[in-house]
Motif scaffolding. Sequence first.
Motif, mmCIF file in Angstrom:
data_model
loop_
_atom_site.group_PDB
_atom_site.id
_atom_site.type_symbol
_atom_site.label_atom_id
_atom_site.label_comp_id
_atom_site.label_asym_id
_atom_site.label_seq_id
_atom_site.Cartn_x
_atom_site.Cartn_y
_atom_site.Cartn_z
ATOM 1 N N LEU A 45 23.521 17.467 24.207
ATOM 2 C CA LEU A 45 23.589 18.848 23.739
ATOM 3 C C LEU A 45 24.973 19.151 23.173
ATOM 4 C CD1 LEU A 45 21.823 20.713 26.707
ATOM 5 C CD2 LEU A 45 20.842 20.097 24.480
ATOM 6 N N GLN A 78 23.647 27.907 27.600
ATOM 7 C CA GLN A 78 22.748 27.721 28.742
ATOM 8 C C GLN A 78 23.415 28.148 30.051
ATOM 9 O OE1 GLN A 78 20.609 24.095 29.271
ATOM 10 N NE2 GLN A 78 20.103 23.843 27.098
ATOM 11 N N LEU A 109 26.076 22.863 34.868
ATOM 12 C CA LEU A 109 24.629 22.887 34.617
ATOM 13 C C LEU A 109 23.910 21.883 35.508
ATOM 14 C CD1 LEU A 109 24.525 23.280 30.732
ATOM 15 C CD2 LEU A 109 23.618 24.897 32.430
ATOM 16 N N GLU A 146 25.724 24.819 22.858
ATOM 17 C CA GLU A 146 24.460 24.965 23.580
ATOM 18 C C GLU A 146 24.680 24.872 25.091
ATOM 19 O OE1 GLU A 146 20.464 25.541 24.408
ATOM 20 O OE2 GLU A 146 21.618 25.893 22.565
ATOM 21 N N THR A 169 23.748 31.888 30.351
ATOM 22 C CA THR A 169 22.459 32.528 30.623
ATOM 23 C C THR A 169 22.157 32.571 32.119
ATOM 24 O OG1 THR A 169 21.590 31.808 28.479
ATOM 25 C CG2 THR A 169 19.982 32.442 30.158
#
Length: 360
Positions: free
Chosen positions: A179, A187, A211, A183, A190
């Motif tokens: 990625l 993510q 992540l 991005e 979010t």
Amino acid sequence: SRIVPDLDVPVAVKMCGSRNRHHLWRRELSLRSQCRAHRGRDSMASVPADTLFVAAIVGATGTGKSQVALEVAIRLGGTIISADSMQVYKGMDIGTSKIPIAERRGIPHALIDVVSPRHRFSVAEYQKLATDAIMETYVSGRLPILVGGTGLYIRAVLDGYEFLPERPNANLRSSLRRLPKSELRLQLATVDPVAAEEIAVNDVRRLERALEMHIQSGKLPSVLKRRQHGVTWRSVRIGLRCDRRDLYRRLDERVDAMRAHGMEAEVRGLLAQGLSMDDTAMQGIGYKELVGWMCGGIGYEEAIRLWKQRTRNYAKRQETWFKKESGITWIDVTDRTLSDIACEVTDIIMGNAAWGCHEK
């Protein structure tokens, strides 16, 4: 007139003048008696927590932490424990500003040259190694002095952050690495905007790790990062800072000095060992820019410009980090001599100390 016989005055008191001399010397006698009670123990389990003491010298890169810590260690019989995320790597000396062994004046240094540059070193590993180093330093009768500008390392050791054990998932890591940086940040923002805000713009590895933690645990990385366990020592935190313009001048001059002392040859040597931009260690400021030039991605002048600019940006991020930390006693080092700064740091440590003994 002298308050105590000069023969018995500890180095810290003799070198830092007469200010509070009697008070410091009385404290020194108390600390030595504590030391004799604990000397020779192989385990720290039976040592009362309030006798364990760690001094930390923190701040932005370029403020002189390493040299000040060396002077303080000489005065107090200390061992320096590095809290620098780049100094752990072997063979990366010039670009990480390691003090050469010949210039350490006999002061023990720990957490320097620990792993290969190929190793993916984590803050959890650092925490364990630093904790072990603190315990070993105390048992040896010396003062542990934690020194560096990697804020998360300092926090992990002094505040006892609890880290989830890494459970490597090759498929997950591979998918995250495919990625783009934008991005990854999107993510993370979010699911955990707090964690996304805390991670530096170009720190792809920490974005991936955050992540990864979320996907594996289902919990917020910012919450997991703040889990704490008890620590067995008290601490004093001393921060060094200086005028921004003076700091930037120092940093530019340091880059020029690194170039003069063979930084380019150091980078070429690392590349000859098979290291590349894919290795975390080669993402370090200075290394990354010179590799970009050597591999034909950018010109030489642009590499130097980026090196200096990113060093200044990094120092600014460090200042921001430490300003948010509580319990730091700040010292402005602008236009002050090394000896003067070291004496003030020594006085602060002695005023807070309950670390046992520094007899050698």
